[in-house]
Write an enzyme that holds these catalytic residues in place. Structure first.
Site, short mmCIF file in Angstrom:
data_model
loop_
_atom_site.label_atom_id
_atom_site.label_comp_id
_atom_site.label_asym_id
_atom_site.label_seq_id
_atom_site.Cartn_x
_atom_site.Cartn_y
_atom_site.Cartn_z
CG LEU A 1 -1.84 3.81 -4.69
CD1 LEU A 1 -0.74 4.80 -5.07
CD2 LEU A 1 -3.21 4.42 -4.96
N GLY A 2 -1.53 -0.74 -5.55
CA GLY A 2 -1.19 -1.91 -6.37
C GLY A 2 -0.43 -2.91 -5.54
CB VAL B 1 1.81 -3.66 -1.03
CG1 VAL B 1 2.48 -3.21 0.25
CG2 VAL B 1 0.47 -2.96 -1.21
CG ASP C 1 7.84 -5.87 -17.63
OD1 ASP C 1 7.35 -6.53 -18.58
OD2 ASP C 1 7.29 -5.75 -16.52
CG ASP D 1 -23.89 -10.37 -3.51
OD1 ASP D 1 -23.10 -11.21 -3.98
OD2 ASP D 1 -24.81 -9.85 -4.17
CD GLU E 1 -20.29 -16.76 -17.41
OE1 GLU E 1 -21.16 -16.95 -18.28
OE2 GLU E 1 -20.43 -15.92 -16.48
#
Length: 565
Positions: free
Chosen positions: A83-84, A90, A224, A488, A528
């Protein structure tokens, strides 16, 4: 990049200079130690909670963490998709093997602390254990406090519930099993509802401040607070909003002052940058969230961390941005009083809850704040998701620590063999190693890295700063993140690849492209992508070590006239 308010990058001048040398600031000296069952400087990570019995401890405000084995844990819980991910751990979806209850499991892997010759492995391991114990102790206290309340605006469910905590006997990793929040992020829910008014903002914000008050009344500073740390428990319309992450939180007692520079750029209070703060910082951060809820952008903005910090220290709030001229006087008064640069006159969380705008939240104007605000919030949320995925890949690819090499370098540079590097030794050593840096910048970095204030760096300080800069100064991690999206291998992140990672929200994808796709060819090139990651707040703040170092350096430079020795 105009509207990309959640981008991560750094001051190009400072980044360019720092990347040439092996110095960044280590974790600061612990503050208010007596107020905490462990040292100030938690490294526990693992990001979000998105999406009893046995060998684990359950509940209780104690710091002991029971041990378990991998097999025993697997018999009790079935781990699912990720999930994160953060720098040190993790979060995965999991389920109770006996009941099938859906849960989340945050695993904080054993973090091998830097251990120069004078620091034993046992001492380093003990320091890490204390780090984790504090996060567990705070979650236990807050889970207990939240569940015992009942009633009120936020009812009893404002804090994610910790179910169990246990340590793997083999590898030392700690598993935090907690309730799963599947209702999505705060801004996503606002956008999905369509009609968004000042009244809706007031009702949402009341819950956020109630969480702050709950923390402070239980001797905890969150440190935070930001929108990403609030999730809805489920997808129902009346789902409670919950705070999910206490990785940077600390215990405190009245009068305690903290000096460690932690938090997230846009939400950081000025006194954090000045290195002397208490619970008032949470009220400031909540005030920043309120401003965003009302107009869709942060009140203090800059092209890089230094400019963001400067804006925070100036404290000028723009109330002319649409739709703020049409927002009620009470709402704007609350923003002003929460973003008071003087913490001694800033409202407390209790006073915020008693402010007329929140006391009369149900009668606040129900006129729409406009599509522009919803669009900004959508853009903010979409970009955060994109960035968070990229930073997760960066976290997975951070290299191991090369302590021995830096210990040898330290002893080579320590010409007089007194166990400390002076300014002259640093200058000479960096020159010999092909890393000449102007003396003023070396002075600045030495001052920032010198945790004991003796004007030199000892081996521990030198090794710590060297390792963490090496981790975060290499752009190959950005390339790895780009390649993760470029499924890809075409050299571009295309629409379908964005949909796969961000979700099927076409408007959100268009917002990302509008900000990132500078040549308007409908796809994102590596250049970019790199520009996106290197504008706004520094992407390397994904490393909590780098974040502390980065803002500690800025705080010393920007606040040198007001800092005490």
């Amino acid at each position: 990049m105009g509207g990309c308010y959640s981008a991560y990058a750094s001051s190009r001048k400072l980044r360019g200079r720092i990347s040439k040398i092996s110095l960044v600031i280590p974790d600061p000296v612990p503050d208010a130690e007596a107020a905490s069952p462990r040292k100030d400087g938690v490294d526990g990570d693992g990001d979000d909670v998105r999406g009893g019995g046995g060998g684990c401890d359950d509940g209780g405000d104690v710091v002991a963490i029971a041990t378990t084995t991998a097999d025993e844990f697997a018999r009790r819980y079935v781990l699912g998709k990720e999930l994160g991910r953060g720098e040190f751990g993790v979060t995965r979806r999991c389920s109770d093997a006996a009941t099938g209850e859906a849960l989340a499991c945050k695993t904080i892997r054993k973090h091998r602390r830097l251990a120069p010759p004078r620091v034993t492995a046992a001492k380093a391991a003990a320091a890490h254990g204390e780090d984790v114990k504090r996060e567990v102790a705070i979650m236990r206290r807050m889970s207990s406090a939240s569940s015992s309340r009942g009633g009120g605006a936020a009812s009893s469910a404002a804090v994610v519930r910790l179910r169990e905590a246990c340590e793997d006997a083999a590898d030392g990793s700690v598993h935090l099993v907690m309730e799963l929040c599947e209702g999505g992020e705060l801004f996503d829910r606002i956008v999905a509802r369509g009609h968004y008014s000042e009244r809706a903002a007031a009702n949402i914000f009341r819950t956020i401040v109630d969480v702050v008050q709950l923390c402070h009344s239980n001797g905890v500073i969150h440190r935070d607070l930001k929108p990403e740390n609030f999730l809805f428990a489920n997808k129902s319309e009346d789902s409670p909003l919950k705070v999910i992450d206490f990785g940077l939180s600390v215990f405190f007692k009245p009068g305690d002052r903290f000096t460690e520079v932690v938090g997230s750029a846009y939400y950081m209070a000025p006194e954090v940058l000045r290195r002397s703060y208490g619970p008032e910082v949470d009220v400031w951060s909540a005030g920043v969230i309120l401003y965003i809820l009302l107009c869709g952008v942060p009140p203090f903005w800059g092209d890089n961390d230094e400019k963001i910090a400067q804006a925070i220290l100036r404290g000028a709030i723009d109330f002319n941005r649409e739709p703020l001229p049409r927002v009620s006087a009470n709402a704007k008064d609350l923003v002003r009083r929460m973003l008071d640069p003087n913490p001694s006159t800033r409202l407390t969380a209790k006073q915020v809850l008693e402010h007329p705008w929140l006391k009369n939240a149900d009668t606040a104007p129900n006129v729409s704040l406009g599509d522009a605000v919803r669009a900004r919030l959508q853009q903010f949320s979409a970009m955060n998701k994109f960035k968070k995925k990229a930073l997760g890949v960066v976290a997975r690819n951070l290299p191991g620590e090369e302590v021995d090499k830096y210990v040898q370098m330290f002893h080579h540079m320590d010409k007089d063999k007194n166990g400390h590097l002076s300014l002259d030794e640093l200058l000479e050593g960096l020159h010999i190693n092909g890393q000449p840096v102007p003396e003023p910048e070396i002075r600045m970095l030495l001052e920032a890295a010198d945790t004991d204030g003796n004007g030199t760096l000892d081996c521990d300080e030198f090794v710590t700063v060297s390792v963490h800069l090496k981790k975060m100064s290499n752009d190959e991690y950005l390339a790895a993140a780009f390649n993760y999206f470029d499924k890809d291998g075409s050299g571009f992140i295309e629409l379908d690849e964005l949909r796969e990672e961000v979700g099927p929200n076409e408007q959100a994808i268009l917002e990302i492209l509008r900000d990132v796709d500078t040549d308007k060819d409908g796809r994102i090139s590596y250049q970019e992508f790199e520009l996106m990651m290197k504008s706004g707040a520094d992407w390397r703040n994904a490393s909590r070590h780098f974040s502390r170092a980065n803002f500690s350096t800025l705080s010393r430079r920007l606040c040198k006239d007001t800092l005490t020795p």
